[in-house]
Design an enzyme around this catalytic site. Structure first.
Site: not given
Ligand code: CO
Length: 145
Positions: A87, A136
């Site tokens: 991510h 995120e």
């Molecule tokens: Co992270």
């Protein structure tokens, strides 16, 4: 949406110890933090700090290893046994405002906002709504201002 700095790139690994050796010996990292457990998120975490010219905090590599069998990254490692990029995390000044804005754009947020590995509120957005990238969003840590 007000895009902030790229805080870290999340890298899943079957072994934080092996990844630390890689970043130290192959990549020349000199600032690697102590690994720690984050059982609430099912991961062990280790930050590799990258340098900057300005003396500000550089973007980090966030190494994540499964904490146990129920870890959310086990399925990623099943598909990517050597580990890999998992991510990316961008900072925002106001997490609740950012959440409302993403929701308003129809983006699927994966779970309630919670406290992440940096001790600040975070949430994740579904990769299918983010051009394939698990994203995120993290509130900028107060001490970095
Ligand atoms: Co992270």
């Amino acid at each position: 949406m007000k895009l902030g700095r790229l805080n870290h790139i999340g890298v899943a690994t079957p072994s934080i110890a092996d990844s630390i050796a890689h970043y130290r010996d192959v990549m020349g990292a000199t600032d690697i933090e102590e690994p720690f457990d984050l059982p609430a998120q099912g991961v062990k975490v280790c930050f590799v700090n990258t340098p900057t010219d300005s003396g500000m905090n550089g973007t980090q590599v966030e190494l994540i290893e499964p904490y146990d069998e129920s870890s959310p990254i086990n399925s990623f490692l099943a598909k990517n046994p050597a580990g890999g990029q998992h991510h990316i995390c961008f900072e925002v000044p106001d997490i609740e405002k950012a959440r409302e804005e993403f929701e308003g754009m129809g983006k699927r947020i994966l779970a309630p906002t919670r406290i992440g590995a940096h001790g600040t509120p975070i949430f994740f957005i579904h990769p299918k709504d983010m051009m394939g990238q698990l994203t995120e969003i993290m509130e900028t840590p107060k001490e970095s201002h």
